[in-house]
Design an enzyme around this catalytic site. Structure first.
Site, mmCIF file in Angstrom:
data_model
loop_
_atom_site.group_PDB
_atom_site.id
_atom_site.type_symbol
_atom_site.label_atom_id
_atom_site.label_comp_id
_atom_site.label_asym_id
_atom_site.label_seq_id
_atom_site.Cartn_x
_atom_site.Cartn_y
_atom_site.Cartn_z
ATOM 1 N N GLU A 1 19.515 -36.322 -32.329
ATOM 2 C CA GLU A 1 20.456 -37.294 -31.771
ATOM 3 C C GLU A 1 21.034 -36.709 -30.485
ATOM 4 O O GLU A 1 21.579 -35.613 -30.492
ATOM 5 C CB GLU A 1 21.580 -37.557 -32.769
ATOM 6 C CG GLU A 1 22.689 -38.425 -32.232
ATOM 7 C CD GLU A 1 23.879 -38.484 -33.180
ATOM 8 O OE1 GLU A 1 24.989 -38.752 -32.694
ATOM 9 O OE2 GLU A 1 23.707 -38.247 -34.394
ATOM 10 N N LYS B 1 27.803 -44.170 -41.776
ATOM 11 C CA LYS B 1 28.242 -42.777 -41.729
ATOM 12 C C LYS B 1 29.756 -42.741 -41.874
ATOM 13 O O LYS B 1 30.484 -43.316 -41.088
ATOM 14 C CB LYS B 1 27.764 -42.075 -40.455
ATOM 15 C CG LYS B 1 28.312 -42.613 -39.161
ATOM 16 C CD LYS B 1 27.845 -41.783 -37.976
ATOM 17 C CE LYS B 1 29.023 -41.478 -37.086
ATOM 18 N NZ LYS B 1 28.733 -40.664 -35.943
#
Length: 171
Positions: A5, A93
């Site tokens: 990421e 998340k």
């Protein structure tokens, strides 16, 4: 499969996504800290293969899904989690999970037992297995791995740390 990421607050994040895609053809390269559709579009144009947000934003999910990209959407409160579910986030998340503790994460899994919840922020060797025991579909670790490696000794230490984390994953 490996994944990486690259956050939108990284200078030149679009170019870094493109470079990572070219250099690591067998890895998933995504964009993080995507807080609005402008950043989402920049990430998509750069070739991101998934989107990660710190917040709940319906428009970001819609845009990403139009391009066939999964979204890991940030949420903290029960309302955030409910909204992320309604917006069709692929994974939610729970951020910052470490600040709230494993008990809080476990409490969220009660009413949201069907949701794909993943603790992020403050996940470490002391609590990663507890997150999985509480029902996490995955976990994100960053703090222990955000180090520049200058020597083989440092690389060896990091390799041992990664192996410790792997040993804590559910079998």
């Amino acid at each position: 499969m490996h994944s990486l990421e690259i956050t939108s607050n990284t200078p030149g994040f679009e170019q870094e996504i493109a470079k990572a895609r070219a250099a690591h053809k067998n890895a998933l390269i995504g964009a993080g800290t995507i807080i609005n559709t402008t950043l989402a579009q920049q990430a998509i144009d750069a070739g991101a293969q998934f989107i990660v947000t710190p917040n709940t934003n319906k428009s970001v999910v819609e845009l990403a899904h139009q391009h066939g990209l999964p979204v890991l959407m940030g949420a903290l409160t029960p309302t955030d989690v409910a909204n992320a579910i309604e917006y069709n986030a692929d994974i939610i998340k729970v951020f910052p999970a470490g600040s709230m503790g494993v008990g809080y994460f476990k409490a969220l899994t009660g009413p949201f037992s069907e949701a794909q919840l993943m603790p992020v922020g403050g996940v470490n060797l002391d609590n990663i297995s507890q997150g999985f025991e509480a029902g996490a579909c995955g976990a994100a670790v960053s703090g222990d791995f955000c180090k520049v490696l200058n020597t083989e000794q440092e690389r060896s230490v990091l390799t041992k740390l990664v192996k410790k984390y792997i040993s804590e994953l559910p079998k």
